[in-house]
Design a protein around this motif. Structure first.
Motif, PDB file in Angstrom:
ATOM      1  N   ARG A 140       0.957  -1.399   0.068  1.00  0.00           N
ATOM      2  CA  ARG A 140       0.005   0.149   0.096  1.00  0.00           C
ATOM      3  C   ARG A 140       0.981   1.266   0.001  1.00  0.00           C
ATOM      4  O   ARG A 140       0.649   2.296  -0.999  1.00  0.00           O
ATOM      5  CB  ARG A 140      -0.883   0.056   1.390  1.00  0.00           C
ATOM      6  N   PHE A 178       2.398   2.225  -3.590  1.00  0.00           N
ATOM      7  CA  PHE A 178       1.420   2.509  -4.309  1.00  0.00           C
ATOM      8  C   PHE A 178       1.144   3.956  -3.897  1.00  0.00           C
ATOM      9  O   PHE A 178       0.714   4.797  -4.906  1.00  0.00           O
ATOM     10  CB  PHE A 178       0.087   1.765  -4.594  1.00  0.00           C
ATOM     11  N   VAL A 179       0.920   4.271  -2.789  1.00  0.00           N
ATOM     12  CA  VAL A 179       0.674   5.683  -2.050  1.00  0.00           C
ATOM     13  C   VAL A 179       1.765   6.594  -2.743  1.00  0.00           C
ATOM     14  O   VAL A 179       1.679   7.670  -2.977  1.00  0.00           O
ATOM     15  CB  VAL A 179       0.613   5.680  -0.505  1.00  0.00           C
ATOM     16  N   GLN A 200      -4.799  -5.046  -6.952  1.00  0.00           N
ATOM     17  CA  GLN A 200      -5.896  -4.008  -6.105  1.00  0.00           C
ATOM     18  C   GLN A 200      -5.702  -2.861  -6.261  1.00  0.00           C
ATOM     19  O   GLN A 200      -6.404  -1.883  -6.283  1.00  0.00           O
ATOM     20  CB  GLN A 200      -5.846  -4.766  -4.631  1.00  0.00           C
ATOM     21  N   TYR A 201      -4.557  -2.383  -5.825  1.00  0.00           N
ATOM     22  CA  TYR A 201      -4.149  -0.753  -5.579  1.00  0.00           C
ATOM     23  C   TYR A 201      -3.742  -0.514  -6.854  1.00  0.00           C
ATOM     24  O   TYR A 201      -4.040   0.789  -7.259  1.00  0.00           O
ATOM     25  CB  TYR A 201      -2.583  -0.921  -4.671  1.00  0.00           C
ATOM     26  N   ARG A 238      -6.901   0.376  -8.692  1.00  0.00           N
ATOM     27  CA  ARG A 238      -7.388   1.807  -8.162  1.00  0.00           C
ATOM     28  C   ARG A 238      -6.854   3.103  -8.673  1.00  0.00           C
ATOM     29  O   ARG A 238      -7.520   3.990  -9.178  1.00  0.00           O
ATOM     30  CB  ARG A 238      -7.306   1.710  -6.854  1.00  0.00           C
ATOM     31  N   LEU A 239      -5.516   3.030  -8.887  1.00  0.00           N
ATOM     32  CA  LEU A 239      -4.910   4.085  -9.589  1.00  0.00           C
ATOM     33  C   LEU A 239      -5.109   4.244 -11.191  1.00  0.00           C
ATOM     34  O   LEU A 239      -5.476   5.202 -11.486  1.00  0.00           O
ATOM     35  CB  LEU A 239      -3.175   3.828  -9.205  1.00  0.00           C
ATOM     36  N   ARG A 275      -8.535   5.753 -11.854  1.00  0.00           N
ATOM     37  CA  ARG A 275      -8.491   7.116 -11.904  1.00  0.00           C
ATOM     38  C   ARG A 275      -7.976   7.944 -13.159  1.00  0.00           C
ATOM     39  O   ARG A 275      -8.589   8.947 -13.597  1.00  0.00           O
ATOM     40  CB  ARG A 275      -7.575   7.456 -10.806  1.00  0.00           C
ATOM     41  N   ARG A 311     -13.827  -0.432 -16.364  1.00  0.00           N
ATOM     42  CA  ARG A 311     -13.115   0.545 -16.229  1.00  0.00           C
ATOM     43  C   ARG A 311     -11.744   0.837 -17.158  1.00  0.00           C
ATOM     44  O   ARG A 311     -10.935   1.477 -16.924  1.00  0.00           O
ATOM     45  CB  ARG A 311     -12.440   0.509 -14.589  1.00  0.00           C
TER      46      ARG A 311
END
Lengths: 76, 248
Positions: free
Chosen positions: B72, B75-76, B124-125, B128-129, B132, B177
């Motif tokens: 996490r 990816f942040v 998963q991460y 999400r990116l 966007r 997506r």
């Protein structure tokens, strides 16, 4: 208007007056898993955070989201 | 390579397990095609020189794919620095052989945590990116063994078959997506992973390759780069072999 209510309304494409603290995930057709992920994105952008997976799963109601956001020092 | 040199201009890519072998070759090739590449490895500091050599803004992000919190954080970091991710290559993996009677629970868990759960966590991460940014491409490194099996590789094979299963479902789930998800299934690739084989086993293995030579990391990187690019813009949910006609 309350910032969180505004974000939830926008993500679920519902009028703000329909957004109550008790409103629950999957209780209405507008709040399905797709809308949930749109909501996550909106929240992350609005508060400048990246939600943990457990919190995404735990966002079961508007009240719960408010509680979770407080963990991130995001004033909801 | 049919790709234009600027095919991936402006794209942000992450390659896990990029310190050597297929991961390193892929990171280099993505950068050559114009992408800004984040290279991942476990050991902090281990990729700085490599990033400098690759250039084009290549940077290191250190995390262990078996550690969910660290994944996490990684990816942040990418989200903070680049605001998006276009390409994710899930390459980090370990290979340990054991006949089934000698496969310890520790070995099973080690292999699954890295090869399978690590892929799921990064997807998963990554998804999400990508969502966007309006879409993206995930390429998972599976294996010939995950499709066709091999003696002594029940655990490894199960993990790679799992990667294929994840690829197929992710492709369906993320298509709306505009995120494409594909897997490559390398055969015998001349990396550190096969360097340790005893000579007789190695000889036998090479004899089973139709084209008579082991693949190179670059052979695999070419396919990954293709799948990551717009050249494969309508390709999703596929498992593509890159094995020189291997039959084992």
């Amino acid at each position: 208007m309350d910032k969180l209510v505004e974000i939830v309304a926008k993500s679920l494409m519902l009028p703000a007056e329909k957004i109550t603290e008790e409103l629950k995930y999957n209780s209405i057709p507008e709040w399905d898993s797709v809308a949930h992920m749109a909501l996550v994105t909106e929240l992350e952008d609005a508060y400048g955070i990246m939600l943990e997976t457990d919190d995404i799963v735990g966002m079961s109601s508007v009240a719960k989201i408010r509680e979770i956001l407080s963990k991130y020092d995001a004033a909801a | 390579m049919m790709l234009r040199p600027d095919a991936l201009e402006g794209r942000i890519a992450l390659v896990t397990g990029a310190g050597r072998g297929i991961g390193l070759a892929t990171a280099k090739m993505l950068a050559e095609a114009g992408a800004t590449v984040w290279l991942n490895a476990r050991t902090v500091g281990s990729l700085e020189q490599t990033c400098a050599e690759i250039g084009n803004g290549a940077r290191a992000v250190y995390f262990d794919v078996t550690d969910p919190a660290a994944v996490r954080e990684g990816f942040v970091t990418i989200q903070k620095e680049c605001k998006k991710l276009d390409i994710l290559v899930n390459n980090a993996g370990i290979l340990r052989d054991a006949v089934i009677e000698m496969a310890s629970v520790e070995l099973m868990d080690d292999i699954w945590r890295t090869n399978l759960r690590g892929v799921l966590l990064c997807a998963q991460y990554g998804a999400r990116l990508m969502a966007r940014a309006g879409g993206g491409s995930i390429v998972n490194v599976a294996s010939y063994i995950g499709r066709f099996g091999n003696t002594g590789q029940a655990v490894y094979g199960a993990s790679k078959a799992g990667v294929i299963g994840a690829t197929l479902s992710l492709a369906k789930e993320l298509a709306a997506r505009q995120i494409r998800v594909n897997a490559v299934a390398p055969g015998v690739i001349d990396t550190d992973m096969i360097a340790d084989l005893p000579a007789d086993k190695r000889e036998k293995l090479l004899g089973s390759i139709g084209m008579g030579r082991p693949g190179t990391a670059e052979d695999v990187a070419k396919l990954i780069t293709f799948l990551a690019s717009d050249m494969a813009g309508y390709v999703t949910g596929q498992v593509v072999g890159v094995d020189g006609g291997l039959v084992i």
